[in-house]
Design an enzyme around this catalytic site. Structure first.
Site, PDB file in Angstrom:
ATOM      1  N   ALA A  45       0.994  -1.278   0.222  1.00  0.00           N
ATOM      2  CA  ALA A  45      -0.050  -0.013   0.191  1.00  0.00           C
ATOM      3  C   ALA A  45       0.786   1.362  -0.080  1.00  0.00           C
ATOM      4  O   ALA A  45       2.183   1.173   0.530  1.00  0.00           O
ATOM      5  CB  ALA A  45      -0.690  -0.092   1.086  1.00  0.00           C
ATOM      6  N   GLU A  66      -0.836  -9.127  -0.640  1.00  0.00           N
ATOM      7  CA  GLU A  66      -2.229  -9.431  -0.578  1.00  0.00           C
ATOM      8  C   GLU A  66      -2.881  -9.383  -1.831  1.00  0.00           C
ATOM      9  O   GLU A  66      -3.559 -10.206  -1.864  1.00  0.00           O
ATOM     10  CB  GLU A  66      -2.561  -8.598   0.542  1.00  0.00           C
ATOM     11  CG  GLU A  66      -1.994  -8.789   1.734  1.00  0.00           C
ATOM     12  CD  GLU A  66      -2.216  -7.360   2.682  1.00  0.00           C
ATOM     13  OE1 GLU A  66      -1.838  -6.354   2.414  1.00  0.00           O
ATOM     14  OE2 GLU A  66      -2.804  -7.402   3.871  1.00  0.00           O
ATOM     15  N   GLU A  68       4.531  -5.198   7.105  1.00  0.00           N
ATOM     16  CA  GLU A  68       3.985  -4.128   8.044  1.00  0.00           C
ATOM     17  C   GLU A  68       4.204  -4.004   9.236  1.00  0.00           C
ATOM     18  O   GLU A  68       4.176  -2.776   9.943  1.00  0.00           O
ATOM     19  CB  GLU A  68       2.464  -4.344   7.909  1.00  0.00           C
ATOM     20  CG  GLU A  68       1.797  -4.119   6.689  1.00  0.00           C
ATOM     21  CD  GLU A  68       1.744  -5.542   5.626  1.00  0.00           C
ATOM     22  OE1 GLU A  68       2.582  -6.424   5.995  1.00  0.00           O
ATOM     23  OE2 GLU A  68       0.916  -5.429   4.883  1.00  0.00           O
TER      24      GLU A  68
END
Ligand code: CAA
Length: 259
Positions: A66, A113, A133
């Site tokens: 992300a 993901e 993360e």
């Protein structure tokens, strides 16, 4: 064809090749890219000429996660109110046609993901998978803790998620995260061959088979087998079943029409 800011779209006969294209950010998933990916899946789902989709990135990165720069300043209230990641994740999860992730280079965080949300992963020998993360003081947010654990088991998933270590292509294949590994230079060509093979099958049977494999994650064995039996029976309502079985008996190649 529509122009996208962050995607490149190509058609190779009945296969659509979608390339994530933010080279300056190693294809980090920002809201523009995720919005465009949802939009392109709408277009490809509605196009009867498309029978299989390949999702890929660049030689350097499928996607490095992300977009940290976009997320870093957000408050809890903003993340919650925007329901960050839910709409694009749902769009991919409910995509009914087959979608293959072709991964070269980094597939980290949201990139890993995204690959795991596809139907299966083909990897270049340069691929590196990870859920780093924890290094940012957060957790995966698009299903990584759940899907990685189902792919590779608890021990490797915990190891990767708690230490942020990356898994190379060979380990990912051994662990069952990746279905096949190709030399980096051959990844797209080989993936397109796999996609063409799927595109030549009955599109209705492909959709039902995809639905059945996915059901294995959400049902008990008894319910899953019962659903399989029902859909197996229902496939006999399609012309494609007659064509497939007639072609076998007549020793010829089937010509599936999707009816
Ligand atoms: N978000 C935003 N920008 C990113 C990015 C990300 N996830 N990953 C890389 N970039 C940017 C870098 O900031 C850099 O930009 P500048 O040139 O403007 O500085 C550019 O892409 C190239 O990256 P690097 O210079 O860092 O390249 P490298 O080869 O030295 O390192 C890397 C590559 C190891 C992948 C490193 O970029 C990295 O660690 N990236 C972050 C990986 C990460 O933490 N991913 C998880 C994100 S959080 C998430 O995904 C949450 C979730 O589950 C939904």
């Amino acid at each position: 064809m529509t122009d996208y800011q962050t995607l490149l779209l190509e058609r190779v006969e009945a296969v659509a090749l979608v390339r994530l294209n933010r080279p300056e950010a190693l294809n980090a998933l920002n809201s523009v890219l995720l919005g465009e990916l949802s939009a392109v899946l709408d277009v490809l789902e509605a196009d009867d000429g498309v029978r299989c989709v390949v999702l890929t990135g660049s030689d350097r990165a499928f996607a490095a996660g992300a977009d940290i720069k976009e997320m870093s300043g957000k408050s809890y209230a903003e993340m919650f109110k925007e329901d960050f990641f839910t709409a694009p994740a749902r769009r991919i999860e409910r995509f009914r046609k087959p979608i293959i992730a072709a991964v070269a280079g980094y597939a980290l965080g949201g990139g890993c993901e995204l690959a795991m949300m596809c139907d299966f992963i083909l990897a270049a020998d340069t691929a590196k998978f990870g859920q780093p993360e924890i290094n940012l003081g957060v957790a995966p947010g698009i299903g990584g803790t759940q899907r990685l654990t189902r792919f590779v088991g608890k021990s490797k998933a915990m190891d990767m998620i708690l230490t942020a270590r990356m898994m190379d292509a060979a380990e990912a294949e051994r662990a069952g995260l990746v279905s096949r590994v190709f030399p980096a230079g051959a990844l797209i060509e080989e993936t397109l061959k796999v996609a063409a093979k799927i595109a030549g099958q009955s599109p209705l049977a492909v959709m039902m088979n995809k639905e059945l494999v996915n059901a294995a994650y959400d049902t008990t064995l008894t319910q899953g087998v019962a659903l399989e039996r029902r859909l197996f029976h229902s496939l006999f309502a399609f012309d494609d079943q007659k064509e497939g079985m007639d072609a076998f008996v007549e020793k010829r190649k089937p010509d599936f029409k999707g009816s």
